[in-house]
Design a protein around this motif. Sequence first.
Motif, PDB file in Angstrom:
ATOM      1  N   HIS A 142       0.836  -1.196   0.000  1.00 50.41           N
ATOM      2  CA  HIS A 142       0.000   0.000   0.000  1.00 50.41           C
ATOM      3  C   HIS A 142       0.877   1.255   0.000  1.00 50.41           C
ATOM      4  CE1 HIS A 142      -3.611   2.402   1.238  1.00 50.41           C
ATOM      5  NE2 HIS A 142      -2.675   3.162   1.791  1.00 50.41           N
TER       6      HIS A 142
ATOM      7  N   GLU B 270      -4.365   8.433  -2.535  1.00 49.96           N
ATOM      8  CA  GLU B 270      -4.888   7.152  -2.063  1.00 49.96           C
ATOM      9  C   GLU B 270      -5.245   6.234  -3.225  1.00 49.96           C
ATOM     10  OE1 GLU B 270      -4.812   5.940   0.871  1.00 49.96           O
ATOM     11  OE2 GLU B 270      -4.121   7.780   1.835  1.00 49.96           O
TER      12      GLU B 270
ATOM     13  N   HIS C  18       1.869   4.685  -2.745  1.00 47.45           N
ATOM     14  CA  HIS C  18       2.080   6.110  -2.465  1.00 47.45           C
ATOM     15  C   HIS C  18       3.457   6.561  -2.961  1.00 47.45           C
ATOM     16  CE1 HIS C  18      -1.454   7.148  -0.158  1.00 47.45           C
ATOM     17  NE2 HIS C  18      -1.263   6.201   0.735  1.00 47.45           N
TER      18      HIS C  18
ATOM     19  N   SER D 161      -2.089   4.227  -3.947  1.00 46.86           N
ATOM     20  CA  SER D 161      -1.774   3.172  -2.971  1.00 46.86           C
ATOM     21  C   SER D 161      -2.786   2.041  -3.058  1.00 46.86           C
ATOM     22  CB  SER D 161      -1.745   3.745  -1.557  1.00 46.86           C
ATOM     23  OG  SER D 161      -2.995   4.311  -1.217  1.00 46.86           O
TER      24      SER D 161
ATOM     25  N   GLY E 215     -10.480   7.613  -3.040  1.00 43.67           N
ATOM     26  CA  GLY E 215      -9.292   7.014  -3.654  1.00 43.67           C
ATOM     27  C   GLY E 215      -9.539   5.593  -4.128  1.00 43.67           C
TER      28      GLY E 215
ATOM     29  N   TYR F  61     -10.010   8.470   1.468  1.00 46.79           N
ATOM     30  CA  TYR F  61      -9.666   7.054   1.336  1.00 46.79           C
ATOM     31  C   TYR F  61     -10.641   6.334   0.401  1.00 46.79           C
ATOM     32  CZ  TYR F  61      -6.237   7.191   5.144  1.00 46.79           C
ATOM     33  OH  TYR F  61      -5.137   7.455   5.911  1.00 46.79           O
TER      34      TYR F  61
END
Length: 502
Positions: free
Chosen positions: A270, A300, A274, A303, A428, A425
Amino acid sequence: MPQSDRSKTPYQQLEARMAKISAINGAGEVLHWDMSTMMPSGGYQARTEQLAALNTVTHNMISANDMPDLLDAAEADTSLDVWQQTNLKEIRHQWLKSTALSEDLVEALTRAAAACEEKWRVARPDNDYASLLPELNALLELVLESGQAKAEVLGLSLHDAMLDDYEPGGRVAEIDEIFDDLTDFLPEFIGKALEHQASKPTPVMPDGPFAIEKQRALGEQFMKTLGFNFNHGRLDISLHPFCGGVPDDVRLTTRYDEEDFTSSLMGILHETGHSLYEQGLPPQWRAQPVGQSLGMSTHESQSLLIEMQVCRSAAFLEYAAPIMRETMNGQGPAWETSNLQNLYTRVKPDFIRVDADEVTYPAHVILRHRIEKAVFSGDLSLADLPGAWNDGMQELLGITPPDDRRGCLQDVHWFDGAWGYFPTYTLGAMTAAQLYNAAKKQDTSIETEISKGNFAPLLSWLRTNVHNKGRSVTPQGILIEATGKPLDAEIFKNHLIERYLS
């Protein structure tokens, strides 16, 4: 000889100033990383002084008395290209928000955030929310004061102004509409996914313990395969996984569990998503606002595209499972590719957001968004936050955390001053699904190459369509240019249906 300010155009003077601000902010990023990884506990006071000094210096630089004249003169310059014009808009936006805050408020907010985060690092393992409530109340008061000041100069509501710090141009009303749709969709879908899952073999967790040295080696091997440049970054341990630093010196962290290597590995993957974004930002613009990352939903998305879309897929595990077995000396059915895939796509309502599967994950974010709205409106006091958290978890996921450590204390964000952040989040996750869907259609070799351990086609697509753009376009502009449409929730829903009901 360097060009003197007197001989520079107003725009060039602004660029020079923003480059210095960027360098100082970068130093602050590395100090934050050190505070979370290696700094001794007795260093907090000194670190607080350092961060407060840096933040007030940059605040004074961007809110200096000559800034309005420089901005006006630069905006009258007809020779600027598109990137320079966009950079200038970003500089004015930053200036506008900075001038809303006094130096004293910037310094006080920095100190309060450091004090509250320090208290959280002790309170979380001790399951002691009450002990940090005074620090959290003091921090939130300053966060709201800062947000209200920005709201007034931007002509926005308090919540929209706070969201703007993390999602440029984002609006709470739009997020509410998206989250209401997900709230209608998720309960029935979670039930169907659990029912479908029950018809398949129950996944078996490989037996540990798994030495941290081996887990780190496995994570670093996959980081290299994905395209992470270790000449410009490193991996360390922290209480809460994060990606920090600067594009030329990216700092990743994870946390390890000797009984479960799968969790820490996904944490590494994850954060690698990023870091790939950071390392792919346009080199010639990195010292300027236009060359920086495009808000947190885009961040996000990078990731979650790597972790959720790619590294929990059958294609990735076809390549990765044999490496996992070899590194961990694994044998037996638990190490079969099909079992590992079932583990990584297992739907199970649980307490911890960062360990949640992608089906239940949006519920964790919706809960935090609801709490933030209630706090900002004055309908919820911080003293009542743990109870509201537990009630929300029961409503959204049918479970109640047994303690605050696995409840409202689990994330660092509120305790370091990042209020208004959480909706990004799930935005994303939806963006990630849409980007990956488009990437696979535009380059049909991507999944086949991933199954061979070759991520170059995917990384090349992301570099072209996301990373290299910096802030030259809006978050919606990224999606429209790369996929042909703005954010479309149906693509995310269809991804979940295809992965968890087929």
